[in-house]
Design a protein around this motif. Structure first.
Motif, PDB file in Angstrom:
ATOM      1  N   PRO A  50       4.909   0.747  -6.267  1.00 15.00           N
ATOM      2  CA  PRO A  50       4.352   1.642  -7.282  1.00 15.00           C
ATOM      3  C   PRO A  50       4.951   3.036  -7.155  1.00 15.00           C
ATOM      4  CG  PRO A  50       2.611   0.412  -6.175  1.00 15.00           C
ATOM      5  CD  PRO A  50       3.861   0.161  -5.392  1.00 15.00           C
ATOM      6  N   ALA A  51       5.091   3.713  -8.283  1.00 13.53           N
ATOM      7  CA  ALA A  51       5.649   5.068  -8.294  1.00 13.53           C
ATOM      8  C   ALA A  51       4.802   5.938  -9.208  1.00 13.53           C
ATOM      9  CB  ALA A  51       7.095   5.053  -8.768  1.00 13.53           C
ATOM     10  N   ARG A  52       4.269   7.039  -8.649  1.00 10.04           N
ATOM     11  CA  ARG A  52       3.514   7.999  -9.457  1.00 10.04           C
ATOM     12  C   ARG A  52       4.434   9.055 -10.064  1.00 10.04           C
ATOM     13  NH1 ARG A  52      -1.758   8.668  -8.211  1.00 10.04           N
ATOM     14  NH2 ARG A  52      -1.788   9.796 -10.203  1.00 10.04           N
ATOM     15  N   LEU A  53       5.674   9.102  -9.570  1.00 10.51           N
ATOM     16  CA  LEU A  53       6.663  10.056 -10.069  1.00 10.51           C
ATOM     17  C   LEU A  53       7.984   9.342 -10.248  1.00 10.51           C
ATOM     18  CD1 LEU A  53       7.648  13.001 -10.671  1.00 10.51           C
ATOM     19  CD2 LEU A  53       8.184  13.180  -8.221  1.00 10.51           C
ATOM     20  N   VAL A  54       8.614   9.533 -11.402  1.00  7.55           N
ATOM     21  CA  VAL A  54       9.937   8.971 -11.683  1.00  7.55           C
ATOM     22  C   VAL A  54      10.883  10.126 -11.989  1.00  7.55           C
ATOM     23  CG1 VAL A  54      11.303   7.476 -13.188  1.00  7.55           C
ATOM     24  CG2 VAL A  54       8.951   6.833 -12.588  1.00  7.55           C
ATOM     25  N   VAL A  55      12.048  10.140 -11.354  1.00  7.18           N
ATOM     26  CA  VAL A  55      13.041  11.191 -11.570  1.00  7.18           C
ATOM     27  C   VAL A  55      14.369  10.546 -11.944  1.00  7.18           C
ATOM     28  CG1 VAL A  55      11.902  12.761  -9.950  1.00  7.18           C
ATOM     29  CG2 VAL A  55      13.704  11.241  -9.127  1.00  7.18           C
ATOM     30  N   SER A  56      15.252  11.346 -12.502  1.00  2.89           N
ATOM     31  CA  SER A  56      16.584  10.847 -12.851  1.00  2.89           C
ATOM     32  C   SER A  56      17.687  11.639 -12.168  1.00  2.89           C
ATOM     33  CB  SER A  56      16.788  10.890 -14.369  1.00  2.89           C
ATOM     34  OG  SER A  56      16.629  12.208 -14.857  1.00  2.89           O
ATOM     35  N   GLY A 104       0.795  -1.222   0.000  1.00  5.38           N
ATOM     36  CA  GLY A 104       0.000   0.000   0.000  1.00  5.38           C
ATOM     37  C   GLY A 104       0.827   1.271   0.000  1.00  5.38           C
ATOM     38  N   HIS A 105       2.138   1.162   0.186  1.00  3.32           N
ATOM     39  CA  HIS A 105       3.011   2.333   0.132  1.00  3.32           C
ATOM     40  C   HIS A 105       3.459   2.597  -1.307  1.00  3.32           C
ATOM     41  CE1 HIS A 105       3.870   3.500   4.361  1.00  3.32           C
ATOM     42  NE2 HIS A 105       3.425   2.269   4.612  1.00  3.32           N
ATOM     43  N   VAL A 106       3.967   3.790  -1.553  1.00  2.00           N
ATOM     44  CA  VAL A 106       4.503   4.153  -2.870  1.00  2.00           C
ATOM     45  C   VAL A 106       5.904   4.709  -2.683  1.00  2.00           C
ATOM     46  CG1 VAL A 106       2.232   4.623  -3.843  1.00  2.00           C
ATOM     47  CG2 VAL A 106       3.525   6.488  -2.777  1.00  2.00           C
ATOM     48  N   MET A 107       6.668   4.671  -3.750  1.00  2.00           N
ATOM     49  CA  MET A 107       8.025   5.198  -3.703  1.00  2.00           C
ATOM     50  C   MET A 107       8.207   6.249  -4.797  1.00  2.00           C
ATOM     51  SD  MET A 107      10.348   2.194  -5.453  1.00  2.00           S
ATOM     52  CE  MET A 107      10.281   1.870  -7.227  1.00  2.00           C
ATOM     53  N   ILE A 108       9.245   7.020  -4.662  1.00  2.00           N
ATOM     54  CA  ILE A 108       9.660   7.927  -5.734  1.00  2.00           C
ATOM     55  C   ILE A 108      10.570   7.120  -6.644  1.00  2.00           C
ATOM     56  CG2 ILE A 108      10.883  10.047  -6.300  1.00  2.00           C
ATOM     57  CD1 ILE A 108      10.174  10.962  -3.401  1.00  2.00           C
ATOM     58  N   GLY A 109      10.150   6.907  -7.872  1.00  2.00           N
ATOM     59  CA  GLY A 109      10.968   6.120  -8.792  1.00  2.00           C
ATOM     60  C   GLY A 109      12.233   6.867  -9.167  1.00  2.00           C
ATOM     61  N   THR A 141      21.600   2.458 -16.515  1.00  2.00           N
ATOM     62  CA  THR A 141      20.718   1.477 -17.159  1.00  2.00           C
ATOM     63  C   THR A 141      19.383   2.062 -17.594  1.00  2.00           C
ATOM     64  OG1 THR A 141      19.649   0.775 -15.102  1.00  2.00           O
ATOM     65  CG2 THR A 141      21.734  -0.292 -15.685  1.00  2.00           C
ATOM     66  N   LYS A 142      19.032   3.257 -17.076  1.00  2.00           N
ATOM     67  CA  LYS A 142      17.740   3.910 -17.334  1.00  2.00           C
ATOM     68  C   LYS A 142      16.574   3.169 -16.685  1.00  2.00           C
ATOM     69  CE  LYS A 142      20.198   6.623 -19.865  1.00  2.00           C
ATOM     70  NZ  LYS A 142      20.699   7.883 -19.270  1.00  2.00           N
ATOM     71  N   GLN A 143      16.848   2.104 -15.939  1.00  2.00           N
ATOM     72  CA  GLN A 143      15.802   1.355 -15.262  1.00  2.00           C
ATOM     73  C   GLN A 143      15.492   1.977 -13.905  1.00  2.00           C
ATOM     74  OE1 GLN A 143      14.254  -1.373 -16.800  1.00  2.00           O
ATOM     75  NE2 GLN A 143      15.485  -0.614 -18.517  1.00  2.00           N
ATOM     76  N   ILE A 144      14.229   1.822 -13.455  1.00  2.00           N
ATOM     77  CA  ILE A 144      13.846   2.337 -12.141  1.00  2.00           C
ATOM     78  C   ILE A 144      14.399   1.410 -11.061  1.00  2.00           C
ATOM     79  CG2 ILE A 144      11.921   2.894 -10.621  1.00  2.00           C
ATOM     80  CD1 ILE A 144      10.278   3.515 -13.093  1.00  2.00           C
ATOM     81  N   LEU A 145      15.118   1.973 -10.130  1.00  2.00           N
ATOM     82  CA  LEU A 145      15.745   1.177  -9.081  1.00  2.00           C
ATOM     83  C   LEU A 145      14.729   0.838  -7.990  1.00  2.00           C
ATOM     84  CD1 LEU A 145      19.058   3.211  -8.697  1.00  2.00           C
ATOM     85  CD2 LEU A 145      18.682   1.151 -10.070  1.00  2.00           C
TER      86      LEU A 145
END
Length: 304
Positions: free
Chosen positions: A214-220, A183-188, A194-198
């Motif tokens: 699950p991640a609603r936001l992905v950053v690099s 039920g928790h989410v993470m910041i992707g 690799t360009k992959q989400i860790l």
């Protein structure tokens, strides 16, 4: 242009693979650089560089001359230092931006005061660059060291933590163990390599656990990840030093303290096929010294 300046220009052209880039770094015009190399080749009676529309490469004689001159210039700089002559020149370092601002810059005035003839060119980045092509003397990188022909000097390890904002924890609850993360989410966070989400990473009884929440936001970028964590977008992981001020100010809360991520190794890298100039060697020794307090906790507990 005198002989030593022409040789230094030639070395830089070989390293950068470009007349234009080398001329700019040496502070001369492109025509002046061309004329200097032509004069050097005329004096030696051989062609040193193979030119194409996109790259410049040394000929067989040019590579031999490069190797010998590199060694000779290094010996001259050592000789200057041996008789007490001050070090001069530019040192080019590429490092993680937050480390530059929080660790290197505050300590740099002391280093420059001891060596008034040196100039530090500080670049920011996290990708593994071609040091010779881009004219960089050394880089600092976090994480596993990829296979390369560079020499690696460990700076230590950075203890990592998991954080979230008070607002996020009020909405999702405070997890006591990794088993509570449903039920928790993470910041992707997308890996620059690799360009992959860790996934989030935790340790428990010597085992490493990975959770791809699950991640609603992905950053690099690390700065964007920290800002997103403060705004309540999800759980985030990063070296402890990045979040200490936020935790002290109450903007972030450390969670799952008993299940820390694996620490991140921090490494200083430099080319193996370049003789290390004394100014660069002294600078790297200074970097190891100033990073020791930051990584001391990680070295004291290597099992974490």
């Amino acid at each position: 242009m005198d002989r030593l300046a022409s040789i230094a220009l030639f070395l830089r052209i070989v390293e950068r693979g470009s007349f234009t880039a080398a001329a700019a770094s040496c502070g001369v015009s492109r025509p002046a650089a061309t004329a200097a190399i032509q004069a050097l080749e005329t004096r030696l009676g051989t062609r040193l560089l193979q030119r194409s529309t996109r790259h410049v490469r040394p000929t067989q004689d040019g590579q031999l001359y490069y190797d010998r001159c590199l060694s000779a210039l290094g010996a001259l700089e050592e000789a200057d230092r041996a008789i007490g002559k001050a070090l001069t020149g530019t040192i080019r370092l590429d490092t993680i931006g937050h480390l530059a601002r929080t660790v290197i810059l505050p300590a740099l005035p002391g280093f420059l005061a001891r060596h008034p003839g040196l100039v530090v060119h500080l670049g920011e980045g996290e990708r593994l660059i071609d040091l010779l092509r881009e004219g960089v003397d050394c880089v600092i990188r976090g994480g596993p060291v990829p296979d390369s022909d560079m020499i690696a000097r460990p700076l230590g390890v950075l203890p990592e933590i998991t954080v979230a904002s008070p607002d996020y924890l009020a909405r999702y609850g405070v997890p006591a163990t990794p088993d509570d993360l449903d039920g928790h989410v993470m910041i992707g966070f997308a890996s620059s390599r690799t360009k992959q989400i860790l996934p989030l990473e935790f340790t428990r009884a010597g085992d490493v656990l990975e959770y791809a929440l699950p991640a609603r936001l992905v950053v690099s970028g690390a700065e964007s990840c920290a800002a997103a964590a403060r705004l309540g977008f999800g759980l985030a992981q990063a070296p402890r030093y990045r979040f200490e001020d936020d935790i002290a100010a109450g903007r972030l809360v450390e969670v799952l303290r008993d299940f820390p991520p694996l620490p991140t190794p921090l490494t200083l890298l430099y080319p193996s096929n370049r003789q290390l100039a004394p100014r660069v060697r002294i600078f790297m020794d200074w970097l190891i010294e100033i990073f020791a307090p930051l990584t001391e906790a990680g070295r004291a507990d290597p099992g974490r």
